[in-house]
Design an enzyme around this catalytic site. Sequence first.
Site, short mmCIF file in Angstrom:
data_model
loop_
_atom_site.label_atom_id
_atom_site.label_comp_id
_atom_site.label_asym_id
_atom_site.label_seq_id
_atom_site.Cartn_x
_atom_site.Cartn_y
_atom_site.Cartn_z
N GLU A 65 0.86 -1.19 0.00
CA GLU A 65 0.00 0.00 0.00
C GLU A 65 0.90 1.25 0.00
O GLU A 65 1.94 1.26 0.67
CB GLU A 65 -0.86 0.00 1.27
CG GLU A 65 -1.80 1.19 1.39
CD GLU A 65 -2.50 1.24 2.77
OE1 GLU A 65 -1.96 0.67 3.74
OE2 GLU A 65 -3.57 1.86 2.85
N LYS A 166 -10.34 0.71 -0.67
CA LYS A 166 -10.17 0.49 0.78
C LYS A 166 -11.34 1.07 1.57
O LYS A 166 -11.72 2.23 1.40
CB LYS A 166 -8.86 1.14 1.23
CG LYS A 166 -8.53 0.93 2.71
CD LYS A 166 -7.17 1.56 3.04
CE LYS A 166 -6.79 1.35 4.49
NZ LYS A 166 -5.50 2.01 4.80
N CYS A 198 -4.53 -3.16 4.56
CA CYS A 198 -4.04 -2.66 5.84
C CYS A 198 -5.09 -2.65 6.96
O CYS A 198 -5.50 -3.71 7.43
CB CYS A 198 -3.44 -1.27 5.63
SG CYS A 198 -2.27 -0.83 6.94
N1 LIG Z 1 -2.35 2.19 6.45
C1 LIG Z 1 -3.10 1.69 7.41
O1 LIG Z 1 -4.28 1.40 7.21
C2 LIG Z 1 -2.36 1.49 8.73
C3 LIG Z 1 -3.24 0.93 9.81
C4 LIG Z 1 -2.61 -0.16 10.58
C5 LIG Z 1 -2.03 0.26 11.88
C6 LIG Z 1 -2.13 -0.80 12.87
S1 LIG Z 1 -3.82 -0.99 13.31
C7 LIG Z 1 -3.76 -0.18 14.84
C8 LIG Z 1 -2.34 -0.01 15.19
N2 LIG Z 1 -1.96 1.36 15.29
C9 LIG Z 1 -0.78 1.57 14.74
O2 LIG Z 1 -0.11 2.63 14.85
N3 LIG Z 1 -0.41 0.49 14.07
C10 LIG Z 1 -1.39 -0.55 14.14
#
Ligand SMILES: NC(=O)CCCC[C@@H]1SC[C@@H]2NC(=O)N[C@@H]21
Length: 518
Positions: A65, A166, A198
């Site tokens: 991504e 998404k 993600c």
């Molecule tokens: N690009 C995204 O969608 C990133 C989301 C994933 C992040 C994961 S989910 C919750 C947690 N918080 C974070 O900082 N990293 C983890």
Amino acid sequence: MPASAYNRKTFTAAVYEHSLIFPPNRSTVASRYNALADVMVNLRIYDQQAKFAASQDVDILVFPEDGLYGTKFSRDSIKPYLEEIPDPKSEVWNPCTQPNRYSKTEIQVYLSCMALNNSMYIVANMGNKQRCTRRTDSNCPSDGQYQYNTNVVYAPNGRLIARYHKQNLFYEYQFDRPRSVNYAFFETPFGRFGTFTCFDILFEEPAITLIERYNVSNIVFPTAWMDALPLLSAIQFHSAFAQGMGVNFLAANIHVPNKRFHGSGIYTPGGPKKFYYNDVGYGGGKLIISQLNVIENRRPHVAYNEVQRPSSEQKTFHSYVFYDKFTFVELQRSSGVLSVCNNRLCCHLEYAINKDNSDMYAFGAFDGLHTHEGQYYLQICTLLRCANKTRSSCGQPTKQAYSEFNDIKIYGTFQTNYVFPEVLKSRKRDGQLNLASNGWKYNNGVLRATRKTTHPVLSVSLFGRIYSRDKLPPGYHFTGSGSKSLSSSLYLSFLMPVLLLAVYGSNMACGLFTRMDN
Ligand SMILES: NC(=O)CCCC[C@@H]1SC[C@@H]2NC(=O)N[C@@H]21
């Protein structure tokens, strides 16, 4: 399609963790010419990787991504990077062999040719714009277009075969949340694949529905995941999802270690096949290749549900794990049986530890709504190494551990079958994160070591999700959704409740929310 229809028994998968080259300026609006130049720098690296992957007979290659131009754009500054992408469900298009059918689709043409020239499935993530007008669409954004964070999939002949927008955005103010969930999956000679992106992995839609209703047994997962220890590092959670859901899971992350973006892997229902974790500032991206079995019959796990509350003799204490208040008991003996409860969840541990003097371990439970950076209802049992020897450090991020266990068995009174078994270790050699490729079993909701652990244990957890207790409807988060002009406090205090009422009201009326998962 019945599983026997697949003519292959195995296939070769690859994911590329990409150390991307960011555009020089993401806050001003570039020309299309300069934006394409920024993208091409990264696309050329993709192309080299695809060529090498082809030499290794790779069947499917996944890129991350935001891998082509990065994160942190504004709604305006992302515009020159976006392309219109036709819906492959309603038209057949091969961008490589028909490059002039649409204008300004250079990125798609490049990706499609990469698939065709290397004769493999290519999965990538890019931005999609879709024009709209308020005359026919009252939801059309004021700039006259929807902007979506999008996965695209090309077949080995170059054809666009899947497009996914998404659903669960994570602070991505440049993009819009699709108004209805889209499910993207495609057929290959080695199984049915679904794709999502993600943050989506934490939610029921589209992830669980793709697997359960659309019968996909393989997931291709472009991600830009920042580790959130102790329970949500990329390799740890993505591997656990593959095991809990019984799917092959191909996760490609971007590689930006100083922002905690790292960790890619190829995971199976039986555990991780191959992964890459490198949190130091050198070493860069990496191509990971592994051969996988075709999944004939997906076998989801059933979590242990027998209600029993053996009392623990030890005193409990509270400490925070990623902003959630867990109830813990400390492991004070070299072996024993411990139980700890939080709300309706009771967790049980049987263990024997060869404890290093510098380590302190605690066993904890959490049953509640997580509210930091998104909302999701969790039930978790975790055995973890505390960051130091104070109780309040239990749950704080750490990558250090020195103790090994002769025995570990964890189970709990989960009220959900969506339980993801995590085993995270500290690599002896250099203190990097490590996963267990074997030596563990997850069966009937019980996670146990089948032999003495190798490498010191950081955490062993059962990470459960109860989707039906989420307070927000699927895909609705206070993050993203192109609402950059609203201050978040105004949004949360006034507009969000109104929006929720409207959404729940209309969906209830339509009978859409009648399905219960647990
Ligand atoms: N690009 C995204 O969608 C990133 C989301 C994933 C992040 C994961 S989910 C919750 C947690 N918080 C974070 O900082 N990293 C983890």
